[in-house]
Enzyme design. Structure first.
Site, PDB file in Angstrom:
ATOM      1  N   HIS A  19       0.906  -1.599   0.185  1.00 46.74           N
ATOM      2  CA  HIS A  19      -0.076   0.057  -0.078  1.00 46.74           C
ATOM      3  C   HIS A  19       0.852   1.441   0.166  1.00 46.74           C
ATOM      4  CE1 HIS A  19      -4.526  -1.272   0.559  1.00 46.74           C
ATOM      5  NE2 HIS A  19      -3.434  -2.717   0.411  1.00 46.74           N
ATOM      6  N   GLU A  51       5.923 -33.842  -1.421  1.00 45.26           N
ATOM      7  CA  GLU A  51       4.428 -32.886  -2.243  1.00 45.26           C
ATOM      8  C   GLU A  51       4.468 -32.563  -3.630  1.00 45.26           C
ATOM      9  OE1 GLU A  51       1.592 -34.975  -0.851  1.00 45.26           O
ATOM     10  OE2 GLU A  51       0.746 -32.990  -0.446  1.00 45.26           O
ATOM     11  N   SER A 107      -0.531  -1.370  -6.101  1.00 45.59           N
ATOM     12  CA  SER A 107      -0.191  -2.213  -6.860  1.00 45.59           C
ATOM     13  C   SER A 107       0.896  -1.917  -8.289  1.00 45.59           C
ATOM     14  CB  SER A 107      -1.404  -3.090  -7.377  1.00 45.59           C
ATOM     15  OG  SER A 107      -2.211  -3.440  -6.056  1.00 45.59           O
ATOM     16  N   LYS A 128     -14.274  -7.777  -8.359  1.00 47.66           N
ATOM     17  CA  LYS A 128     -13.116  -8.183  -9.607  1.00 47.66           C
ATOM     18  C   LYS A 128     -12.889  -9.323  -8.390  1.00 47.66           C
ATOM     19  CE  LYS A 128     -10.292  -7.667 -13.168  1.00 47.66           C
ATOM     20  NZ  LYS A 128      -9.729  -7.212 -14.074  1.00 47.66           N
ATOM     21  N   ASP A 129     -12.143  -9.406  -7.622  1.00 46.18           N
ATOM     22  CA  ASP A 129     -11.837 -10.642  -6.956  1.00 46.18           C
ATOM     23  C   ASP A 129     -12.882 -11.151  -6.423  1.00 46.18           C
ATOM     24  OD1 ASP A 129      -9.358  -9.368  -6.633  1.00 46.18           O
ATOM     25  OD2 ASP A 129      -9.347  -8.721  -5.064  1.00 46.18           O
TER      26      ASP A 129
END
Lengths: 420, 255
Positions: free
Chosen positions: A215, A287, A219, A243-244
């Site tokens: 922040h 894994e 972004s 959108k998220d």
């Protein structure tokens, strides 16, 4: 938001907010927060990873209420969760597959960062904190995999802890210290359980730092250029919340598919057998999300050097911001890097494939070549391409590129909002 | 836009789905895939087959193999009534105790008891089986590559060893067993059991039924999982549609 219409509720909120500016804080960081208007869906993976971390902690706490961390009872207590605890199968499969999903999200998030140069100034610390999170995740997932005390749990724990014995002089003492004894046993299980419960909360703390760093400069975006003013941004809510949310539901579809219809697809059948120190499985594999590191480890004939390269492949990421010498962030404007990036993706997938297979014949050759390329990619190609490549001209601003078409739209990872 | 999400999902799936190379030492033929009622999104267990499989387990396998994660009460899930479960449990002698005198004692089994194992411990099992340990079968379907197909193939896979194959003393040749040397003698033969529902007890039939039963033993919540999963997926598909429409509407003015 709260002061839109005065009422008892909003007066209470205002009273609190004056003393504890929590609503202001949320408003600043989740509502008004200016976000580049041209973010593509590749920018969903950060918030998705955060949500996945919460899912892992929530399911993990419920599992911990039923799990018995003892070498004699751990395996059976997990089976009890699967069979007799109400919806225990759901919580456990969600946790088990959640780990895989978490890594898919975080790896995608990191490759996005590599493609769009999100690690470059002034976001170096943001990237470094991300690498710290990755390392913590690897440690957490490895210790979590040991807890069911199946065959693969036991032998993976044996192989991985033994890596530390490669350290000259003090190696063996470190391994004894890790085990809490002279072999992987109950003390090992107990300390792994304690750490497996602790580390996720440390991850939460580093995630908060990651967000503070994010922040600070906001972004990055697909164009990789700086924000020049309010015309380049949109408030986080409602544009990016929705959108998220849409991205979240699509992700949950994939996640739910694995949990409900292929819960054991990503795991090893060998781990459905209880740990047996007297019998080594003929093929020990970690894994899937740790396979590339495992492949690097096995590609080097010397144990110490193999361990150094395997750990080095992760620690290398810390200096990526300084290895990349290009002044341009986004690969869209970097005609050479744009293609070389995909070589890294292929290389890592190849390493994963190598890690999954017994080291014989072709596998060894591919593994050694892919390991070599991995380090060349970062240590040689990154600095070199940055110096030699002629980047394409950058658009003046995000608004210019998005709203007037800008003529900068390229194929590949697209600009979803670039409608003329 | 959606294509990116899909691309990421496909990429991720590809990474995990890359086939492992077959090991040179393991020349087993590929497992024949059987039709299982529990396969697929709507898969459920065939109760009649599970009950036949239970009978095969009880009358054949249980002589050597424990299923320690099953309780007699679990049999209610495969279609036995409460009284039938009680009657089945009561045919076993369970060691309980210690009582007021500090002694262990035998009593008839109850639905709340776990399946009684054939041997008191692993050492006794090895002593009775030429040194080999018959594995616990509660998780065998999950613990073997190929799952139910493997169990089915193994039970049908006994053959004469090929010429020149060095079969060790007391071992059998099985096409599908890793290394082909298996200590278990062929457990099934035609009409080894008599099914109450009149189904002919051929070896393939018994193998299929007992593999079904062992799948249920390993995954008793499979039906619940499939049902819940379908509801969850349906909800998510609808939610995805709603959110996508909302996203389009919210973004329309700023495009």
């Amino acid at each position: 938001m709260a002061d839109a219409r005065p009422g008892a509720m909003s007066r209470i909120i205002r009273w609190i907010d004056y003393r504890l500016p929590f609503v202001q804080f949320l408003n600043h960081h989740l509502v008004e927060y200016p976000t580049p208007r041209n973010l593509s869906y590749w920018w969903n993976y950060g918030s998705l990873s955060g949500i996945m971390l919460v899912v892992m902690i929530a399911t993990g706490i419920f599992l911990a209420m039923q799990y018995t961390p003892h070498a004699d009872y751990a395996f059976d207590s997990v089976e009890r969760i699967m069979r007799d605890v109400n919806y225990g199968w759901l919580v456990r499969y969600a946790h088990m597959n959640g780990a895989s999903m978490f890594f898919i999200l975080v790896y995608t998030h990191m490759f996005r960062g590599l493609y769009y140069g999100s690690y470059k100034a002034p976001r170096e610390l943001l990237w470094i904190l991300g690498v710290v999170i990755l390392i913590l995740m690897i440690a957490t997932s490895f210790m979590g995999y040991v807890l069911p005390w199946g065959q693969m749990s036991y032998w993976a724990a044996t192989v991985i802890t033994n890596l530390f014995s490669a350290i000259p002089l003090i190696g063996q003492s470190i391994v004894t210290l890790l085990w809490g004894g002279f072999t992987v046993g109950n003390p090992t299980l107990n300390r792994f359980y304690a750490l497996h419960y602790l580390l996720p909360f440390i991850i939460v703390a580093v995630v908060l730092l990651h967000l503070i760093a994010l922040h600070r400069f906001h972004s990055n975006n697909p164009l990789g250029i700086d924000l020049k003013g309010p015309q380049d941004t949109l408030p986080f809510h409602p544009y990016f919340t929705i959108k998220d949310l849409f991205g979240l539901v699509v992700f949950l579809l994939v996640y739910a598919f694995f949990v409900f219809y292929a819960p054991n697809f990503l795991g090893s059948p060998v781990n459905s057998m209880p740990a047996n120190p007297m019998q080594t499985p003929n093929h020990i594999v970690p894994e899937w999300y740790l396979l590339p590191y495992y492949a690097i480890l096995r590609s080097v004939p010397n144990k110490l050097f193999g361990v150094i390269l395997a750990f080095g492949s992760i620690f290398l990421l810390f200096i990526v911001p300084w290895l990349d010498t290009s002044p341009v962030r986004s690969a869209r404007f970097r005609p050479v890097y744009k293609w070389v990036f995909w070589l890294l993706v292929i290389d890592v997938i190849a390493l994963g494939w190598v890690g999954a297979n017994p080291p014989e014949g072709l596998v060894v050759t591919v593994g050694q070549f892919a390991t070599f390329y991995y380090f060349i990619h970062f240590l040689v190609l990154f600095p070199l391409i940055g110096k030699l490549e002629r980047p394409r001209p950058l658009p003046l601003s995000i608004a210019a590129a998005v709203l007037q078409g800008g003529g900068t739209r390229l194929g590949g990872a697209g600009a979803p909002m670039a409608k003329p | 836009m959606l294509k990116h999400v899909l691309a990421a999902a496909t990429l991720s799936a590809t990474i995990s789905a890359l086939p492992p190379i077959a090991r040179a030492a393991d020349e087993s033929p590929p497992l024949p895939h059987q039709e299982w009622s529990f396969d697929g999104v709507f898969g459920t267990y065939d109760r009649a087959s599970l009950q036949r499989g239970f009978q095969v387990y009880k009358e054949v396998c249980s002589v050597c193999h424990p299923v320690k994660h099953l309780y007699y009460r679990d049999l209610a899930e495969i279609g036995y009534s409460e009284d039938e479960v009680k009657a089945i449990a009561a045919t076993y002698q369970v060691t309980d105790g210690p009582n007021d005198q500090g002694e262990m004692y035998q009593r008839p089994g109850r639905p709340s008891d776990p399946f009684v194992p054939p041997f008191p411990n692993d050492q006794a099992a090895r002593a009775a089986n030429n040194g080999a340990l018959p594995p616990d079968l509660s998780m065998i379907v999950k613990a073997r590559e190929g799952g139910a197909d493997y169990v089915d193939a193994l039970l049908n896979g006994y053959k004469e060893p090929p010429a020149g194959f060095n079969l060790l003393q007391g071992m059998q040749y099985d096409e599908y067993f890793p290394g082909h040397q298996i200590a278990m003698p062929p457990p099934l033969s035609d009409n080894a059991v008599t099914f109450a529902d009149g189904t002919p007890a051929t070896v393939p039939q018994m193998a299929h039924d007992v593999a079904s039963f062992l799948t249920w033993a390993a995954e008793p919540n499979l039906e619940d999982r499939h049902r819940t999963g379908f509801k969850v997926m349906l909800f998510l598909v609808v939610a995805a549609g709603v959110f996508y429409a909302a996203k389009r509407k919210i973004w329309a003015p700023v495009h």
